[in-house]
Scaffold this motif. Sequence first.
Motif, PDB file in Angstrom:
ATOM      1  N   SER A  96       0.797  -1.216   0.000  1.00 16.92           N
ATOM      2  CA  SER A  96       0.000   0.000   0.000  1.00 16.92           C
ATOM      3  C   SER A  96       0.830   1.267   0.000  1.00 16.92           C
ATOM      4  CB  SER A  96      -0.932  -0.001   1.216  1.00 16.92           C
ATOM      5  OG  SER A  96      -1.723  -1.163   1.242  1.00 16.92           O
ATOM      6  N   LEU A  97       2.150   1.145   0.125  1.00  9.18           N
ATOM      7  CA  LEU A  97       2.980   2.353   0.173  1.00  9.18           C
ATOM      8  C   LEU A  97       2.772   3.218  -1.063  1.00  9.18           C
ATOM      9  CD1 LEU A  97       6.416   1.206   1.680  1.00  9.18           C
ATOM     10  CD2 LEU A  97       4.712   2.725   2.695  1.00  9.18           C
ATOM     11  N   ASP A  98       2.772   2.584  -2.224  1.00  8.78           N
ATOM     12  CA  ASP A  98       2.571   3.338  -3.462  1.00  8.78           C
ATOM     13  C   ASP A  98       1.180   3.957  -3.482  1.00  8.78           C
ATOM     14  OD1 ASP A  98       3.214   4.367  -5.940  1.00  8.78           O
ATOM     15  OD2 ASP A  98       2.491   2.615  -7.017  1.00  8.78           O
ATOM     16  N   LEU A  99       0.186   3.195  -3.028  1.00 11.05           N
ATOM     17  CA  LEU A  99      -1.181   3.696  -2.971  1.00 11.05           C
ATOM     18  C   LEU A  99      -1.292   4.847  -1.975  1.00 11.05           C
ATOM     19  CD1 LEU A  99      -4.097   3.086  -3.995  1.00 11.05           C
ATOM     20  CD2 LEU A  99      -4.370   1.639  -1.985  1.00 11.05           C
ATOM     21  N   ILE A 100      -0.617   4.721  -0.833  1.00 10.89           N
ATOM     22  CA  ILE A 100      -0.650   5.768   0.186  1.00 10.89           C
ATOM     23  C   ILE A 100      -0.002   7.048  -0.320  1.00 10.89           C
ATOM     24  CG2 ILE A 100       0.261   6.414   2.453  1.00 10.89           C
ATOM     25  CD1 ILE A 100      -0.037   3.438   3.247  1.00 10.89           C
ATOM     26  N   GLU A 101       1.167   6.910  -0.945  1.00 14.90           N
ATOM     27  CA  GLU A 101       1.903   8.089  -1.385  1.00 14.90           C
ATOM     28  C   GLU A 101       1.264   8.741  -2.613  1.00 14.90           C
ATOM     29  OE1 GLU A 101       5.762   6.504  -2.031  1.00 14.90           O
ATOM     30  OE2 GLU A 101       6.244   6.298   0.106  1.00 14.90           O
ATOM     31  N   THR A 102       0.607   7.952  -3.460  1.00 12.06           N
ATOM     32  CA  THR A 102       0.032   8.486  -4.697  1.00 12.06           C
ATOM     33  C   THR A 102      -1.320   9.140  -4.471  1.00 12.06           C
ATOM     34  OG1 THR A 102       1.162   6.762  -5.968  1.00 12.06           O
ATOM     35  CG2 THR A 102      -0.643   7.916  -7.052  1.00 12.06           C
ATOM     36  N   THR A 103      -2.198   8.475  -3.726  1.00  6.28           N
ATOM     37  CA  THR A 103      -3.570   8.972  -3.576  1.00  6.28           C
ATOM     38  C   THR A 103      -3.760   9.858  -2.360  1.00  6.28           C
ATOM     39  OG1 THR A 103      -4.290   7.071  -2.247  1.00  6.28           O
ATOM     40  CG2 THR A 103      -4.359   6.835  -4.641  1.00  6.28           C
ATOM     41  N   ALA A 104      -2.965   9.658  -1.310  1.00  4.91           N
ATOM     42  CA  ALA A 104      -3.116  10.380  -0.035  1.00  4.91           C
ATOM     43  C   ALA A 104      -4.499  10.130   0.576  1.00  4.91           C
ATOM     44  CB  ALA A 104      -2.866  11.873  -0.225  1.00  4.91           C
TER      45      ALA A 104
END
Length: 600
Positions: A96-104
Amino acid sequence: MALDNPSPRDIHLEPREVSSSTPPPKERPSVATSTTLRTTPRRFSWIRRIGSGVILDIRSRLPWYLSDWTDAWNYRVVPATALIFFANVLPGIAFSLDLIETTAQYGVAEVLMSSFMAAFIFSIFGAQPLTIAGVTGPITVFNKTIFDIISREPNPPVYLHFMGWVYLWGAIFHWATALLNWCNFLKYVTLFSCDTFGFYVSWVYLQYGIQVLTRQFGPINGVEAQGVLVSIILAILMLVTAFLFRSLSQTPYFHRHVRRFLADYGMPISLVASSAMAYWGRFNFADPLTLPVGGAFQAAGGRNWLVKFWELEGKWVGIAFPFGIVLWILFFFDHNVSSLMAQGSEFPLRKPPGFHYDFFLLGVTTFIAGLLGLPAPNGLIPQAPIHTTSLLVMGRPSKYEKDEQDQRNNSRIQTQTQTSNIGVLPGPNFPHSMPPPDPTTYRHEVPLGVVEQRVSNLGQGCLCLVLLTGPFLHVLHLIPRGVLAGLFWYMGADALQGNGITKKLMYLVQDKALTPNEQPLNKVRKSRILLFVGVQLVGFGATFAITQTIAAIGFPVIIMLLLPLRTLVIPKMPFTSEELAILDGPAASPFTMESVGGIL
């Protein structure tokens, strides 16, 4: 101790065939009928079948519910809980790191809450508590791709409101699938589909391990470069240490209790030791990147936990409909294949499954995820079969198996002695005599049973909830991202080793003189093995390639196409029936497949 390797009596193991709560397949349809339903006209006979699969699953599993808790009084539950906790939570956060950093729009709290919700519902109410559900790589790709698509619109909707409707449509399809008994299509899922999808998931793990490190690259100064270098070192350290512990557990060295301890706790020990290494000596000065965390029990951005998705504009509700269908396709294959792999024929299970009922529950968790703004959980690969493997009760073969082995050894010695007496020259293939059987062979442990219970799944879910508290969030924040990259590599490589595609490829390059005579693939032409594996690799390549593009939202459709490919296309290829039976097979035992109408 007896708790470490209990006898079958200690865990109440019974042969599957004598299970009183599981009627034979020919009697199962009668369970769903009632006095009212029998009076239904023939032209409306489909009505009485609605929900019959769910009812059968509940009736077959309910008599075992109490034993699902009492059987947990076994030491195997402790290492299984620890192992699956680390194997579930940390990869879920890293995915989820990419999802967390991309979508906020998501944070670590959402991932932990999703894992807890899935563990609580499936361990308390599920028919297949051995199946581990959580946040996976495919769902993060799905959510991120939707964010990228709607962000391009001039007047985009509120992302979480849109996802709430996507999840609601998906949940409705889940419930319809369970009530209409569409899980019976799982009879078409064979090892061909499971191995191909498992191969894809394994490479996704390896790819994400690399991405965790490459996200740290960029225009960096000297100090930051040291942090990146330390992250790479920690990733390699985690990978090597975890494999070292696993390899030692499979050697003849040390006492068997020590080897079992290394197998149970090798991965958690490697993770803790590798994380601690980041704070030792000069590694500490490099200050490598660690996991980002938020406040205790706080959603990302300080939003409220309840998502009012019903406030979404009407046109976007309609646009969310096809995305809900794609989500349903993804979860139908991903979750059910995970359940099949967790209850594979290699595990001596005795309690009945329940695919229809559990898929109905997956619709419930999907709806709750949309309501709370969480990434939707579903069955995990390879964590689900890892969980079952950690619950195996090992022991020595029975006396009957020893007698059979003695007979085979004596027959082989007699045959080779007769061959040497008729004038064949001695050599590596025809020795004059064979050494007597190794007595230590009888000390080899084999699976006697599985501790089928609900506590380990519930325990790892509760630990996710504990991590949401302030002190444990701080501990979570101390884990370097490089260690997570190594964890991804370890789990991906470990899953690849046991994958059917990998085993067939290794067989093709294996020295023929060192290949056992009883190897079933010896009866298959190598050209046919190459053809079968080639088709699987094409399916894997198409799935993996599409996830690297903006069309990644459609990758579940590619996965689902594996079923008609195996059913309609493969049988028309130049395979004999014997070759196809060796190259492929049912994903689970007939006992497990009874819930979906048996094996094809």
